[in-house]
Design a protein around this motif. Structure first.
Motif, PDB file in Angstrom:
ATOM      1  N   VAL A 132      12.462  -8.250  -9.103  1.00 54.44           N
ATOM      2  CA  VAL A 132      11.510  -7.295  -9.695  1.00 54.44           C
ATOM      3  C   VAL A 132      10.558  -6.789  -8.611  1.00 54.44           C
ATOM      4  O   VAL A 132      10.074  -7.573  -7.787  1.00 54.44           O
ATOM      5  N   PRO A 133      10.283  -5.488  -8.590  1.00 54.34           N
ATOM      6  CA  PRO A 133       9.371  -4.945  -7.587  1.00 54.34           C
ATOM      7  C   PRO A 133       7.919  -5.109  -8.037  1.00 54.34           C
ATOM      8  O   PRO A 133       7.561  -4.707  -9.141  1.00 54.34           O
ATOM      9  N   VAL A 134       7.120  -5.712  -7.194  1.00 55.90           N
ATOM     10  CA  VAL A 134       5.717  -5.978  -7.547  1.00 55.90           C
ATOM     11  C   VAL A 134       4.830  -4.787  -7.211  1.00 55.90           C
ATOM     12  O   VAL A 134       3.804  -4.563  -7.845  1.00 55.90           O
ATOM     13  N   ASN A 135       5.242  -4.059  -6.166  1.00 57.98           N
ATOM     14  CA  ASN A 135       4.345  -3.017  -5.650  1.00 57.98           C
ATOM     15  C   ASN A 135       5.133  -2.040  -4.793  1.00 57.98           C
ATOM     16  O   ASN A 135       6.323  -2.231  -4.544  1.00 57.98           O
ATOM     17  N   ASP A 263      -0.756  -0.829   3.832  1.00 59.60           N
ATOM     18  CA  ASP A 263      -1.960  -0.843   2.987  1.00 59.60           C
ATOM     19  C   ASP A 263      -2.323  -2.210   2.428  1.00 59.60           C
ATOM     20  O   ASP A 263      -3.285  -2.331   1.665  1.00 59.60           O
ATOM     21  N   TRP A 264      -1.617  -3.280   2.890  1.00 63.10           N
ATOM     22  CA  TRP A 264      -2.137  -4.614   2.614  1.00 63.10           C
ATOM     23  C   TRP A 264      -3.471  -4.790   3.339  1.00 63.10           C
ATOM     24  O   TRP A 264      -4.299  -5.597   2.912  1.00 63.10           O
ATOM     25  N   LYS A 332      -4.368  -5.779  -4.230  1.00 57.95           N
ATOM     26  CA  LYS A 332      -3.456  -5.948  -3.087  1.00 57.95           C
ATOM     27  C   LYS A 332      -3.554  -4.815  -2.069  1.00 57.95           C
ATOM     28  O   LYS A 332      -3.251  -4.976  -0.893  1.00 57.95           O
ATOM     29  N   GLY A 333      -3.961  -3.612  -2.540  1.00 61.72           N
ATOM     30  CA  GLY A 333      -4.031  -2.466  -1.626  1.00 61.72           C
ATOM     31  C   GLY A 333      -2.818  -1.561  -1.738  1.00 61.72           C
ATOM     32  O   GLY A 333      -2.789  -0.463  -1.178  1.00 61.72           O
ATOM     33  N   SER A 334      -1.812  -2.026  -2.455  1.00 60.03           N
ATOM     34  CA  SER A 334      -0.571  -1.265  -2.619  1.00 60.03           C
ATOM     35  C   SER A 334      -0.664  -0.379  -3.855  1.00 60.03           C
ATOM     36  O   SER A 334      -1.702  -0.303  -4.509  1.00 60.03           O
ATOM     37  N   VAL A 335       0.438   0.274  -4.209  1.00 61.76           N
ATOM     38  CA  VAL A 335       0.461   1.096  -5.424  1.00 61.76           C
ATOM     39  C   VAL A 335       1.562   0.548  -6.332  1.00 61.76           C
ATOM     40  O   VAL A 335       2.476  -0.147  -5.881  1.00 61.76           O
ATOM     41  N   PRO A 336       1.468   0.847  -7.634  1.00 67.60           N
ATOM     42  CA  PRO A 336       2.436   0.269  -8.565  1.00 67.60           C
ATOM     43  C   PRO A 336       3.880   0.687  -8.250  1.00 67.60           C
ATOM     44  O   PRO A 336       4.128   1.784  -7.757  1.00 67.60           O
ATOM     45  N   ALA A 337       4.807  -0.210  -8.599  1.00 70.29           N
ATOM     46  CA  ALA A 337       6.231   0.091  -8.430  1.00 70.29           C
ATOM     47  C   ALA A 337       6.777   0.846  -9.634  1.00 70.29           C
ATOM     48  O   ALA A 337       7.900   1.327  -9.602  1.00 70.29           O
ATOM     49  N   ALA A 348     -10.095   5.784  -3.976  1.00 73.05           N
ATOM     50  CA  ALA A 348      -9.581   7.059  -3.459  1.00 73.05           C
ATOM     51  C   ALA A 348      -8.288   6.860  -2.656  1.00 73.05           C
ATOM     52  O   ALA A 348      -7.355   7.672  -2.764  1.00 73.05           O
ATOM     53  N   CYS A 349      -8.222   5.784  -1.874  1.00 73.70           N
ATOM     54  CA  CYS A 349      -7.007   5.551  -1.067  1.00 73.70           C
ATOM     55  C   CYS A 349      -5.832   5.218  -1.982  1.00 73.70           C
ATOM     56  O   CYS A 349      -4.708   5.683  -1.750  1.00 73.70           O
TER      57      CYS A 349
END
Ligand code: BGC
Length: 414
Positions: A132-135, A263-264, A332-337, A348-349
């Motif tokens: 499963v992709p977390v991010n 982006d971590w 986490k700094g990432s974006v959803p999968a 904003a980032c």
């Protein structure tokens, strides 16, 4: 919501009962402050559902050490419930028949409709969901201390040359321009961005996804190595061997202007209570805006004994829930999968990251990171790390020699 869906799945596979092992054993390399905070979101969600957590942390950014531990556990017939994993590493375990199957829940919750197709190559085998992709992380970012930027009178760099000029300004002002951790995976991760900036994303694809030899040894690739050499002029004398999060801390504290990192790094700013736009700035690596060079953290779901399957399903279900994908990735700094998660809770980032993934995915500039095992299998990615680091540390002396070595190393690893 997650528990309702899990209950629905138990309806198919049999009701959870007392003999079920409630422990989730998870191998990962999320040991920095920001990473641990993000993982806590998952631990807490699962604790609410009555699961206990057995942590198997293996420190080392990029996951090299973690992958060695995982290999040993699987070889010993003792796989964890799940492991953090990147790209082609998951495909190797899938091909070897080591992964489980959570397709029942994937079908019920329509994961195939919300996860980018590019990622499904790594999360499924012959249509069966086994990870499963977390991010979605991406490597082509720069992270800048805003106060330092103002002090030196810098502005957003739009091209590689702008970036070099900005680093020069910092140097002239007596600030460490570039915070770098001189470890092979970090240098290679930075080089991904340099290559895309130097040659454009189509060139990047040709070289790293297609392994086109003429691109790998081209004048453009030489130029990319020359550009990498320019960046070396802006690191401090203690860069060799430094961990990535210590390099991020240099920017957070204002000891350095900028870090080039996935982006971590934003997770570390968040853990230090720093705010996007007021304390720090995020830009795409100059010359790569519009492209996303991604690496997705997945949880590979191993073939576990029958009594551990309910816990594994619960983990997969919790990971894929919309609320978790938002809460976890904010930290986490990432974006959803998943492409259907609102960007409301993101800074904003993060909002830019989400929009970038969608537009890059639509126009074909959503491309896997070579350094992070999303463009090629581990042996080829390892050969790449090796050549980039030897060049950066002066063992390979010229860009001419670097491209020759790159072609040789990749051909040997293929
Ligand atoms: C992972 C990130 C992690 C980073 C540093 C990358 O390979 O995808 O989740 O934060 O390594 O540890």
């Amino acid at each position: 919501m997650a528990s309702a869906a899990t209950a629905a799945v138990f309806g198919f596979v049999g009701v959870a009962h007392a003999a079920d092992n409630k422990e989730i054993q998870m191998l990962h390399w999320w040991t920095s402050g920001g990473e641990a905070a993000a993982l806590n979101v998952l631990k807490q969600d699962l604790a609410k559902e009555g699961y206990t957590w057995k942590d198997v942390p293996v420190a080392g950014g990029g996951g090299e050490a973690a992958m060695t531990t995982l290999k040993a556990m699987v070889a010993a017939g003792n796989p964890p419930t799940a492991s953090q994993i990147l790209g082609y590493f998951a495909l190797d375990y899938a091909e070897a028949g080591k992964l489980g199957d959570v397709s029942s829940i994937a079908a019920k919750e329509h994961w195939a409709d919300v996860v980018p197709k590019a990622l499904q190559k790594f999360t499924t085998t012959n249509g069966k969901w086994d990870a499963v992709p977390v991010n979605i992380h991406s490597v082509n970012w720069v992270w800048i201390n805003k106060a330092v930027m103002e002090k030196i009178g810098g502005t957003e760099p739009k091209s590689f040359d702008d970036f070099v000029a900005l680093l020069g300004k910092a140097k002239a002002a007596g600030v460490i321009p570039l915070a770098l951790g001189g470890q092979p995976w970090q240098e290679a991760t930075m080089f991904d961005s340099v290559v895309a900036s130097t040659g454009g994303i189509e060139f990047y694809k040709k070289a790293f996804v297609d392994l086109d030899e003429s691109a790998l040894k081209s004048a453009t690739m030489k130029q990319a190595f020359d550009n990498l050499a320019k960046l070396k002029e802006f690191v401090d004398p203690n860069f060799a061997g430094r961990d990535w999060n210590l390099a991020t801390a240099m920017v957070i504290k204002g000891d350095a202007l900028v870090q080039v990192m996935g982006d971590w790094a934003k997770g570390e700013f968040g853990a230090a209570k720093k705010v996007a736009g007021s304390d720090f700035l995020c830009y795409r690596f100059p010359g790569t805006d519009g492209s996303v060079i991604y690496n997705t953290d997945m949880f590979a779901l191993f073939n576990v004994s029958a009594d551990r399957k309910a816990a594994q399903l619960a983990l997969a279900d919790a990971t894929m829930s919309i609320s978790f994908q938002s809460a976890f990735n904010v930290v986490k700094g990432s974006v959803p999968a998943r492409m259907d998660v609102p960007d409301t809770a993101f800074d904003a980032c993060g909002k830019k990251g989400i929009a970038d993934v969608k537009s890059a995915n639509a126009k074909g500039s959503f491309v896997g990171s070579m350094a992070q095992n999303y463009a090629q299998p581990p042996a080829v990615a390892g050969a790449y790390h090796d050549v980039v680091t030897k060049f950066f540390h002066g063992e390979i002396k010229t860009s001419d020699a670097a491209v020759t070595e790159l072609v040789k190393a990749i051909n040997n690893a293929k």
